[in-house]
Motif scaffolding. Structure first.
Motif, mmCIF file in Angstrom:
data_model
loop_
_atom_site.group_PDB
_atom_site.id
_atom_site.type_symbol
_atom_site.label_atom_id
_atom_site.label_comp_id
_atom_site.label_asym_id
_atom_site.label_seq_id
_atom_site.Cartn_x
_atom_site.Cartn_y
_atom_site.Cartn_z
ATOM 1 N N ASN A 70 0.817 -1.223 0.000
ATOM 2 C CA ASN A 70 0.000 0.000 0.000
ATOM 3 C C ASN A 70 0.851 1.273 0.000
ATOM 4 O O ASN A 70 0.329 2.359 -0.164
ATOM 5 C CB ASN A 70 -0.969 -0.003 1.192
ATOM 6 N N LYS A 71 2.172 1.140 0.154
ATOM 7 C CA LYS A 71 3.062 2.315 0.155
ATOM 8 C C LYS A 71 4.039 2.302 -1.024
ATOM 9 O O LYS A 71 5.028 3.029 -1.007
ATOM 10 C CB LYS A 71 3.863 2.362 1.457
ATOM 11 N N THR A 72 3.774 1.470 -2.026
ATOM 12 C CA THR A 72 4.770 1.300 -3.094
ATOM 13 C C THR A 72 4.514 2.163 -4.324
ATOM 14 O O THR A 72 5.336 2.163 -5.236
ATOM 15 C CB THR A 72 4.827 -0.173 -3.557
ATOM 16 N N TYR A 73 3.395 2.914 -4.355
ATOM 17 C CA TYR A 73 3.078 3.653 -5.589
ATOM 18 C C TYR A 73 4.216 4.585 -5.994
ATOM 19 O O TYR A 73 4.536 4.711 -7.166
ATOM 20 C CB TYR A 73 1.749 4.413 -5.444
ATOM 21 N N ARG A 74 4.856 5.251 -4.994
ATOM 22 C CA ARG A 74 5.948 6.172 -5.310
ATOM 23 C C ARG A 74 7.122 5.433 -5.953
ATOM 24 O O ARG A 74 7.735 5.906 -6.905
ATOM 25 C CB ARG A 74 6.421 6.897 -4.050
ATOM 26 N N HIS A 75 7.426 4.236 -5.442
ATOM 27 C CA HIS A 75 8.517 3.442 -6.010
ATOM 28 C C HIS A 75 8.208 3.058 -7.455
ATOM 29 O O HIS A 75 9.079 3.129 -8.320
ATOM 30 C CB HIS A 75 8.741 2.167 -5.204
ATOM 31 N N PHE A 76 6.963 2.646 -7.704
ATOM 32 C CA PHE A 76 6.614 2.225 -9.069
ATOM 33 C C PHE A 76 6.642 3.408 -10.037
ATOM 34 O O PHE A 76 7.006 3.251 -11.205
ATOM 35 C CB PHE A 76 5.269 1.491 -9.084
ATOM 36 N N ILE A 77 6.285 4.601 -9.537
ATOM 37 C CA ILE A 77 6.387 5.800 -10.394
ATOM 38 C C ILE A 77 7.860 6.077 -10.711
ATOM 39 O O ILE A 77 8.217 6.353 -11.860
ATOM 40 C CB ILE A 77 5.715 7.019 -9.710
ATOM 41 N N GLU A 78 8.734 5.963 -9.698
ATOM 42 C CA GLU A 78 10.172 6.175 -9.923
ATOM 43 C C GLU A 78 10.726 5.157 -10.922
ATOM 44 O O GLU A 78 11.504 5.508 -11.820
ATOM 45 C CB GLU A 78 10.940 6.077 -8.595
ATOM 46 N N ILE A 79 10.327 3.900 -10.767
ATOM 47 C CA ILE A 79 10.791 2.849 -11.680
ATOM 48 C C ILE A 79 10.308 3.138 -13.104
ATOM 49 O O ILE A 79 11.069 3.040 -14.069
ATOM 50 C CB ILE A 79 10.300 1.464 -11.190
ATOM 51 N N PHE A 80 9.037 3.549 -13.218
ATOM 52 C CA PHE A 80 8.479 3.869 -14.531
ATOM 53 C C PHE A 80 9.246 5.033 -15.179
ATOM 54 O O PHE A 80 9.628 4.966 -16.355
ATOM 55 C CB PHE A 80 6.985 4.215 -14.374
ATOM 56 N N LEU A 81 9.484 6.096 -14.405
ATOM 57 C CA LEU A 81 10.208 7.259 -14.937
ATOM 58 C C LEU A 81 11.650 6.886 -15.295
ATOM 59 O O LEU A 81 12.194 7.374 -16.292
ATOM 60 C CB LEU A 81 10.182 8.417 -13.923
ATOM 61 N N ASP A 82 12.261 6.029 -14.487
ATOM 62 C CA ASP A 82 13.620 5.550 -14.748
ATOM 63 C C ASP A 82 13.666 4.830 -16.109
ATOM 64 O O ASP A 82 14.534 5.108 -16.957
ATOM 65 C CB ASP A 82 14.020 4.609 -13.596
ATOM 66 N N ILE A 83 12.710 3.938 -16.341
ATOM 67 C CA ILE A 83 12.646 3.200 -17.618
ATOM 68 C C ILE A 83 12.380 4.174 -18.778
ATOM 69 O O ILE A 83 13.016 4.089 -19.835
ATOM 70 C CB ILE A 83 11.570 2.094 -17.561
ATOM 71 N N CYS A 84 11.465 5.128 -18.570
ATOM 72 C CA CYS A 84 11.169 6.112 -19.628
ATOM 73 C C CYS A 84 12.409 6.940 -19.959
ATOM 74 O O CYS A 84 12.701 7.185 -21.133
ATOM 75 C CB CYS A 84 10.036 7.046 -19.192
ATOM 76 N N PHE A 85 13.147 7.366 -18.923
ATOM 77 C CA PHE A 85 14.347 8.175 -19.149
ATOM 78 C C PHE A 85 15.378 7.385 -19.956
ATOM 79 O O PHE A 85 15.964 7.899 -20.916
ATOM 80 C CB PHE A 85 14.936 8.638 -17.811
ATOM 81 N N GLY A 86 15.567 6.127 -19.590
ATOM 82 C CA GLY A 86 16.492 5.271 -20.339
ATOM 83 C C GLY A 86 16.056 5.125 -21.786
ATOM 84 O O GLY A 86 16.863 5.232 -22.712
ATOM 85 N N ALA A 87 14.759 4.898 -21.998
ATOM 86 C CA ALA A 87 14.242 4.721 -23.367
ATOM 87 C C ALA A 87 14.404 6.002 -24.187
ATOM 88 O O ALA A 87 14.751 5.945 -25.374
ATOM 89 C CB ALA A 87 12.776 4.300 -23.316
ATOM 90 N N VAL A 88 14.187 7.155 -23.539
ATOM 91 C CA VAL A 88 14.343 8.431 -24.263
ATOM 92 C C VAL A 88 15.809 8.627 -24.665
ATOM 93 O O VAL A 88 16.099 8.986 -25.820
ATOM 94 C CB VAL A 88 13.841 9.617 -23.401
ATOM 95 N N LEU A 89 16.736 8.370 -23.731
ATOM 96 C CA LEU A 89 18.168 8.525 -24.064
ATOM 97 C C LEU A 89 18.558 7.594 -25.204
ATOM 98 O O LEU A 89 19.270 7.996 -26.129
ATOM 99 C CB LEU A 89 19.038 8.264 -22.831
ATOM 100 N N ILE A 90 18.090 6.350 -25.150
ATOM 101 C CA ILE A 90 18.419 5.385 -26.209
ATOM 102 C C ILE A 90 17.835 5.855 -27.537
ATOM 103 O O ILE A 90 18.509 5.825 -28.568
ATOM 104 C CB ILE A 90 17.917 3.976 -25.839
#
Ligand SMILES: [Zn+2]
Length: 152
Positions: free
Chosen positions: A53-73
């Protein structure tokens, strides 16, 4: 090591090796090699301790991390599918780690987690992640910059 860094290394490996049956396993193995280097990670303590119930922030960070990597690539590569497949394979170990948190009774995921923890602790000699933040971040910035240079 953050997912952006892993994705760029995996993409670089896949961009340099034309045979996908070699490139993709090597992209996967690059994850463990990178994790063995000194680095810092952002906290995913609520996922690690299964406080769902407290993981939403982590999943948003993980999602943004993946998006940032994909944008750089996408900005710095030829955007061929094999490059994105390499990026994907390079983050599979962290996906298995997430699976081991969701399914703690899964013995294969638990066994993988032991290997993953071992590789992470090589660059963290006392196992307590007290690497100075400047080294933990600059090591990843350096790896990202080298990867971008090699991706071109
Ligand atoms: Zn990892």
């Amino acid at each position: 090591m953050i997912l952006t860094t892993h994705m760029l290394v995996g993409a670089t490996v896949a961009s340099k090796i034309s045979n996908p049956f070699l490139a993709l396993p090597l992209a996967l193995l690059s994850h463990y090699l990178c994790d063995s280097l000194p680095h810092n990670d952002y906290s995913i303590v609520n996922i690690s301790e299964r406080r769902w119930n407290k993981t939403y922030r982590h999943f948003i960070e993980i999602f943004l991390d993946i998006c940032f990597g994909a944008v750089l690539i996408s900005l710095f590569s030829g955007n061929s599918p094999i490059i994105f497949a390499g990026a994907f394979f390079a983050i599979v170990p962290d996906g298995i780690t997430l699976l081991s948190k969701i399914l703690p009774q899964n013995k294969l995921a638990a066994l993988h987690q032991k290997l993953h923890n071992f590789m992470n602790n090589i660059g963290d000699l006392d196992g307590n992640k007290k690497i100075p933040v400047i080294w933990g971040i600059s090591s990843q910035i350096l790896i990202v910059l080298i990867s971008i240079f090699l991706l071109r």
